[in-house]
Design an enzyme around this catalytic site. Structure first.
Site, PDB file in Angstrom:
ATOM      1  CB  SER A   1     -35.666  67.343 -10.771  1.00 21.40           C
ATOM      2  OG  SER A   1     -36.876  65.801 -11.060  1.00 21.40           O
TER       3      SER A   1
ATOM      4  CE1 TYR B   1     -32.094  63.798 -10.410  1.00 24.61           C
ATOM      5  CE2 TYR B   1     -34.317  63.894  -9.972  1.00 24.61           C
ATOM      6  CZ  TYR B   1     -33.634  64.112 -10.816  1.00 24.61           C
ATOM      7  OH  TYR B   1     -33.428  64.283 -12.073  1.00 24.61           O
TER       8      TYR B   1
END
Length: 258
Positions: A142, A155
């Site tokens: 990501s 995350y």
């Protein structure tokens, strides 16, 4: 045919929806036999049927990627009749919160899926790749792996680990013909995004969708198919000189958001 995957078998975790589904259908279209590992049976079987109805080859295996025994059993089953040529570690979960409102249960849940799940997948296939002296791994990271994103503490932690695991595996197994890269998307328009907006902003969904789209310098969210096309290239023979690299696909987010 450029970027052909004909004759290759690909394992795609989380392959039943969103980016994973786009990768599954794209790979099948390019000739791969697709093995979808997904926790959600409905999504997984639906995607397999969609592929088969378009004359592709696909199989569904219900799987919790955090469960090493499950993944090992599935990989053993697949290699009875096929080589495994590609692993896409796509399965993952999200969490919104800073360190103060991230509890241990949140941390463990994200660790188990986003880190342990990637570890389990690679741990299961690398011995087979070594025997073949070939294989391609794509780990879905990501932009949060590389830059600070507000309220994404847990995350970001897990996706940073995905990035460094990618580099380690690429380094350790380059002599075995194994290529390992990662893809780092920015915000992509998936059913997850729609569900998030509906749950958290039920009274102004259209406005929030527009606001989230505008956080990307290019002015829109990414499309799952765009991520799938990048994965296709990286898994094809045309990308045989590429390993140990992260590929942001972010509408300019990292470089143009200053």
């Amino acid at each position: 045919m450029a970027f052909s995957l004909k004759g290759k078998t690909a394992i795609i975790t989380g392959g039943g929806s969103g980016i994973g589904k786009a990768i599954s259908t794209t790979f099948a279209k390019q000739g791969a036999q697709v093995c979808i590992l997904d926790f959600n049976k409905e999504n997984g079987t639906s995607t397999v049927l969609e592929i088969i109805n378009k004359n592709g080859a696909a199989h569904f295996y219900q799987c919790d990627v955090s469960n090493q025994k499950q993944i090992n059993t599935i990989v053993t089953e697949i290699v009875k009749n096929n080589t495994i040529d590609i692993l896409i570690n796509n399965a993952g979960i999200a969490h919104v919160g800073n360190i103060e409102n991230t509890n241990l249960e949140d941390l463990d849940r994200l660790y188990n899926v986003n880190i342990k799940g990637v570890y389990n997948g690679m741990k299961a296939v690398i011995p087979h790749f070594k025997k073949q002296q070939s294989g391609v791994i794509i780990n879905m990271a990501s932009i949060a792996s590389s830059v600070g994103i507000s309220d994404r503490f847990a995350y970001s932690m897990t996706k940073g680990s995905v990035l460094t695991m990618t580099y380690s595996v690429a380094k350790d197994y380059i002599a075995n013909g194994i290529r390992c890269n990662s893809i780092s998307p920015a915000r992509v328009h998936t059913p997850f995004v729609d569900g998030f907006i509906k749950q958290n902003y039920p009274d102004n969904q259209a406005e929030m969708f527009e606001n989230l789209s505008k956080t990307q310098p290019i002015g829109r969210m990414g499309k799952p198919e765009e991520i799938a096309n990048l994965a296709l290239y990286l898994c094809s023979d045309e990308a045989s000189f590429i390993t140990g690299t992260d590929f942001p696909i972010d509408g300019g987010f990292i470089k143009l958001n200053g």
